[in-house]
Design a protein around this motif. Structure first.
Motif, mmCIF file in Angstrom:
data_model
loop_
_atom_site.group_PDB
_atom_site.id
_atom_site.type_symbol
_atom_site.label_atom_id
_atom_site.label_comp_id
_atom_site.label_asym_id
_atom_site.label_seq_id
_atom_site.Cartn_x
_atom_site.Cartn_y
_atom_site.Cartn_z
ATOM 1 N N GLN A 62 0.828 -1.211 0.000
ATOM 2 C CA GLN A 62 0.000 0.000 0.000
ATOM 3 C C GLN A 62 0.862 1.261 0.000
ATOM 4 O OE1 GLN A 62 -3.028 -0.594 -0.841
ATOM 5 N NE2 GLN A 62 -2.601 -2.752 -0.511
ATOM 6 N N ARG A 93 -9.146 6.849 0.671
ATOM 7 C CA ARG A 93 -9.787 5.810 -0.153
ATOM 8 C C ARG A 93 -9.027 4.498 -0.013
ATOM 9 N NH1 ARG A 93 -14.273 4.026 -1.574
ATOM 10 N NH2 ARG A 93 -14.923 6.158 -1.980
ATOM 11 N N ASN A 94 -7.698 4.570 -0.074
ATOM 12 C CA ASN A 94 -6.885 3.368 0.028
ATOM 13 C C ASN A 94 -7.026 2.724 1.407
ATOM 14 O OD1 ASN A 94 -4.161 1.826 0.426
ATOM 15 N ND2 ASN A 94 -4.380 2.117 -1.778
ATOM 16 N N GLU A 97 -10.368 0.938 1.607
ATOM 17 C CA GLU A 97 -10.455 -0.283 0.796
ATOM 18 C C GLU A 97 -9.495 -1.380 1.256
ATOM 19 O OE1 GLU A 97 -10.066 0.961 -3.290
ATOM 20 O OE2 GLU A 97 -12.053 1.909 -3.262
ATOM 21 N N TYR A 98 -8.443 -1.008 1.947
ATOM 22 C CA TYR A 98 -7.432 -1.983 2.391
ATOM 23 C C TYR A 98 -7.181 -1.831 3.888
ATOM 24 C CZ TYR A 98 -6.642 -2.517 -2.596
ATOM 25 O OH TYR A 98 -6.810 -2.751 -3.934
ATOM 26 N N THR A 167 -14.585 3.202 6.805
ATOM 27 C CA THR A 167 -15.070 2.132 5.927
ATOM 28 C C THR A 167 -15.351 2.719 4.550
ATOM 29 O OG1 THR A 167 -17.381 2.463 6.538
ATOM 30 C CG2 THR A 167 -16.140 0.841 7.827
ATOM 31 N N ALA A 168 -15.275 1.879 3.542
ATOM 32 C CA ALA A 168 -15.502 2.328 2.171
ATOM 33 C C ALA A 168 -16.964 2.651 1.915
ATOM 34 C CB ALA A 168 -15.016 1.257 1.194
ATOM 35 N N ASP A 169 -17.863 2.097 2.717
ATOM 36 C CA ASP A 169 -19.297 2.270 2.471
ATOM 37 C C ASP A 169 -20.004 3.013 3.600
ATOM 38 O OD1 ASP A 169 -19.032 0.293 4.360
ATOM 39 O OD2 ASP A 169 -20.358 -1.136 3.366
ATOM 40 N N THR A 173 -18.164 9.474 2.147
ATOM 41 C CA THR A 173 -17.114 8.795 1.405
ATOM 42 C C THR A 173 -15.748 9.143 1.999
ATOM 43 O OG1 THR A 173 -16.706 10.583 -0.188
ATOM 44 C CG2 THR A 173 -18.474 8.978 -0.729
#
Length: 194
Positions: A62, A93-94, A97-98, A167-169, A173
């Motif tokens: 990452q 964002r990264n 997602e990770y 969290t991504a969701d 955002t």
């Protein structure tokens, strides 16, 4: 095109990140990894080499992606504030997602030894330097006030700490959260004049 080996290794790293994030690097054994991915010790070592190699791959991947984003922004975005926003949005964002991989990095990279540890620390410092350069260019352009180097670490800490809750969701955002963090930093906390 990815080979079957590459796909299997990527899946092992993904599962390993989840296990390390949940149980810790030292709390997860090779047998745990093998069971989780359905491979015996010999087959597992074919893909990973060693447990420390897995930790290095998780910790460095990452960072490498974020340095690629930062390099691109340094070449294409001359405006320091827009560059900072690009860095911040991409980072959150990264992380969203990770999350498992970032959890492992932030909690466990210190378990790396020798050259592996030095390479991860150098990659982290390189990424931090992109933020520092954007702030410095903003100072040069008269957009920002001078920040001591330690403050850059504090700013990044604000973003990095999000691995615990982002969290991504979520309702907002990662990009909206990144903008909110930067708005608070750039505008400050002062109330507007009445």
């Amino acid at each position: 095109m990815s080979t079957k080996y590459d796909l299997n290794r990527a899946e092992i790293l993904r599962v390993s990140a989840e296990l390390f994030a949940r149980s810790g690097y030292h709390g997860t054994g090779i047998a745990d990894l093998g069971t989780a991915v359905g491979l015996g010790r010999g087959a597992l070592y074919h893909y990973i080499g060693s447990k420390e190699e897995v930790l290095f791959a998780i910790s460095s991947r990452q960072l490498a992606q974020m340095n690629d984003v930062a390099d691109e922004l340094a070449l294409t975005e001359p405006d320091p504030e827009r560059r900072l926003r690009g860095l911040a949005r991409a980072l959150l964002r990264n992380i969203a997602e990770y999350r498992a991989e970032w959890t492992v990095f932030f909690r466990e990279y210190h378990a790396l030894t020798g050259d592996r540890r030095a390479r991860v620390v150098a990659a982290r410092e390189r990424y931090e330097s992109h933020w520092r350069h954007a702030f410095d260019e903003g100072v040069r352009d008269g957009v920002f006030t001078l920040l001591p180097p330690l403050m850059i670490k504090g700013v990044l800490g604000m973003f990095n700490y999000s691995y615990l809750w982002l969290t991504a969701d979520g309702a907002r955002t990662p990009e909206e959260i990144a903008d909110g963090f930067l708005d608070a930093l750039i505008t400050g906390l002062a109330a507007p004049n009445p």
